[in-house]
Design an enzyme around this catalytic site. Structure first.
Site, mmCIF file in Angstrom:
data_model
loop_
_atom_site.group_PDB
_atom_site.id
_atom_site.type_symbol
_atom_site.label_atom_id
_atom_site.label_comp_id
_atom_site.label_asym_id
_atom_site.label_seq_id
_atom_site.Cartn_x
_atom_site.Cartn_y
_atom_site.Cartn_z
ATOM 1 N N ASP A 51 -43.279 -7.757 13.582
ATOM 2 C CA ASP A 51 -44.642 -7.424 13.936
ATOM 3 C C ASP A 51 -44.682 -5.997 14.718
ATOM 4 O O ASP A 51 -43.907 -5.238 14.539
ATOM 5 C CB ASP A 51 -45.112 -8.664 15.178
ATOM 6 C CG ASP A 51 -44.370 -8.785 16.296
ATOM 7 O OD1 ASP A 51 -43.258 -7.699 16.530
ATOM 8 O OD2 ASP A 51 -44.527 -9.459 17.007
ATOM 9 N N HIS A 52 -45.609 -5.939 15.309
ATOM 10 C CA HIS A 52 -45.978 -4.428 15.969
ATOM 11 C C HIS A 52 -44.951 -4.115 17.062
ATOM 12 O O HIS A 52 -44.359 -3.181 17.255
ATOM 13 C CB HIS A 52 -47.495 -4.377 16.753
ATOM 14 C CG HIS A 52 -47.532 -5.634 17.582
ATOM 15 N ND1 HIS A 52 -47.838 -6.793 17.210
ATOM 16 C CD2 HIS A 52 -47.535 -5.560 18.899
ATOM 17 C CE1 HIS A 52 -47.835 -7.585 18.228
ATOM 18 N NE2 HIS A 52 -47.596 -6.870 19.397
ATOM 19 N N HIS B 166 -19.777 -18.191 10.122
ATOM 20 C CA HIS B 166 -19.629 -19.577 10.170
ATOM 21 C C HIS B 166 -21.039 -20.152 9.586
ATOM 22 O O HIS B 166 -20.828 -21.291 9.004
ATOM 23 C CB HIS B 166 -19.654 -20.010 11.513
ATOM 24 C CG HIS B 166 -18.136 -19.669 12.139
ATOM 25 N ND1 HIS B 166 -17.699 -20.172 13.384
ATOM 26 C CD2 HIS B 166 -17.053 -19.122 11.324
ATOM 27 C CE1 HIS B 166 -16.365 -19.579 13.513
ATOM 28 N NE2 HIS B 166 -16.121 -19.046 12.501
ATOM 29 N N GLY C 28 -39.923 -15.532 18.298
ATOM 30 C CA GLY C 28 -40.687 -16.360 17.617
ATOM 31 C C GLY C 28 -40.619 -16.215 15.786
ATOM 32 O O GLY C 28 -40.707 -17.080 15.233
ATOM 33 N N MET C 29 -39.806 -14.857 15.670
ATOM 34 C CA MET C 29 -39.680 -14.493 14.290
ATOM 35 C C MET C 29 -38.533 -15.909 13.888
ATOM 36 O O MET C 29 -38.639 -16.556 12.727
ATOM 37 C CB MET C 29 -38.907 -13.453 14.122
ATOM 38 C CG MET C 29 -39.917 -12.257 13.843
ATOM 39 S SD MET C 29 -41.112 -12.361 12.594
ATOM 40 C CE MET C 29 -41.558 -10.673 12.568
ATOM 41 N N CYS D 21 -39.296 -8.766 15.889
ATOM 42 C CA CYS D 21 -40.312 -8.985 16.980
ATOM 43 C C CYS D 21 -39.962 -8.574 18.383
ATOM 44 O O CYS D 21 -38.924 -7.924 18.395
ATOM 45 C CB CYS D 21 -40.914 -10.193 16.751
ATOM 46 S SG CYS D 21 -40.184 -11.792 17.527
ATOM 47 N N GLY D 22 -40.776 -8.718 19.252
ATOM 48 C CA GLY D 22 -40.364 -8.286 20.605
ATOM 49 C C GLY D 22 -39.273 -8.845 21.242
ATOM 50 O O GLY D 22 -38.328 -8.336 21.685
ATOM 51 N N THR D 23 -39.016 -10.224 20.939
ATOM 52 C CA THR D 23 -37.686 -11.070 21.415
ATOM 53 C C THR D 23 -37.047 -11.317 20.378
ATOM 54 O O THR D 23 -35.859 -11.953 20.578
ATOM 55 C CB THR D 23 -38.245 -12.093 22.238
ATOM 56 O OG1 THR D 23 -38.932 -12.935 21.345
ATOM 57 C CG2 THR D 23 -39.340 -11.877 23.504
ATOM 58 N N GLY D 24 -37.505 -11.528 19.241
ATOM 59 C CA GLY D 24 -36.812 -12.130 17.967
ATOM 60 C C GLY D 24 -36.930 -13.494 18.158
ATOM 61 O O GLY D 24 -36.753 -14.340 16.972
ATOM 62 N N ARG E 257 -14.271 -25.141 5.757
ATOM 63 C CA ARG E 257 -14.801 -26.046 6.598
ATOM 64 C C ARG E 257 -16.276 -25.847 7.069
ATOM 65 O O ARG E 257 -17.093 -26.721 7.399
ATOM 66 C CB ARG E 257 -14.091 -26.374 7.846
ATOM 67 C CG ARG E 257 -14.216 -25.298 8.906
ATOM 68 C CD ARG E 257 -12.938 -25.285 10.000
ATOM 69 N NE ARG E 257 -13.407 -24.599 11.021
ATOM 70 C CZ ARG E 257 -12.898 -23.099 11.006
ATOM 71 N NH1 ARG E 257 -12.268 -22.548 9.823
ATOM 72 N NH2 ARG E 257 -13.040 -22.158 12.032
ATOM 73 N N HIS E 258 -16.860 -24.641 6.860
ATOM 74 C CA HIS E 258 -18.153 -24.250 7.577
ATOM 75 C C HIS E 258 -19.113 -24.508 6.272
ATOM 76 O O HIS E 258 -20.393 -25.039 6.832
ATOM 77 C CB HIS E 258 -18.202 -22.835 7.490
ATOM 78 C CG HIS E 258 -17.456 -22.001 8.734
ATOM 79 N ND1 HIS E 258 -17.549 -22.703 10.055
ATOM 80 C CD2 HIS E 258 -16.443 -21.323 8.616
ATOM 81 C CE1 HIS E 258 -16.234 -22.319 10.748
ATOM 82 N NE2 HIS E 258 -15.792 -21.466 9.795
#
Ligand code: RB5
Length: 148
Positions: free
Chosen positions: A8-9, A98, A70-71, A65-68, A132-133
């Site tokens: 986003d912006h 993992h 929401g994405m 995005c601003g915080t990551g 195992r992962h």
């Protein structure tokens, strides 16, 4: 590898800088927007990147995005998407090894440009360990199927 990128912006600058890192690593970038500074809604771009991976047009993705946050919430609504919000190189390495994360999410307002570029380099150069992962990822896929 073809990597779909979206922001986003609030994530535009880090997306562009991280894309340059990916290009220098030899990857092909598929720009899913946004490309301007006007305010937009992050779920629209999370959807474009997730769908590019679901269709097989791209193998992995980058969302900023601003915080990551929401994405990552939006991208993880898509079947087959394992979007990881990373704030350091350690998380980027471990989520590839993992979780076989196929989308890197970052918050430009959280990590900034320099650390964000370093996180992107680690994420897109680290391989899934399997073993195992894989069994655990299979269980996530079963959860997806039960809740479809
Ligand atoms: C936009 O102001 C902001 O809410 C968005 O970039 C993101 O941080 C949401 O999770």
């Amino acid at each position: 590898m073809r990597i779909a990128i979206g922001s986003d912006h609030a994530g535009l600058n880090l997306k562009r800088e991280a894309a340059a890192v990916l290009t220098s690593l030899g990857h092909e970038i598929v720009e899913c927007g946004t490309t301007g500074t006007e305010s937009v809604d992050y779920p629209d771009y999370a959807a474009k990147v997730a769908e590019a991976i679901q269709k097989g047009d791209c193998q992995m993705g980058l969302l900023v995005c601003g915080t990551g946050i929401g994405m990552s919430i939006a991208a993880n609504k898509f079947k087959g998407i394992r979007a990881a919000l990373c704030t350091c190189e350690w998380e980027a390495r471990l989520t590839r090894q993992h979780n076989n994360a196929n989308i890197l999410c970052m918050g430009e307002r959280v990590v900034g440009i320099g650390l964000g570029k370093a996180i992107a380099e680690v994420f897109f150069t680290t391989e899934f360990e399997g073993g195992r992962h894989q069994k655990r990822l299979d269980k996530i896929a079963l959860i997806e199927d039960r809740n479809a």
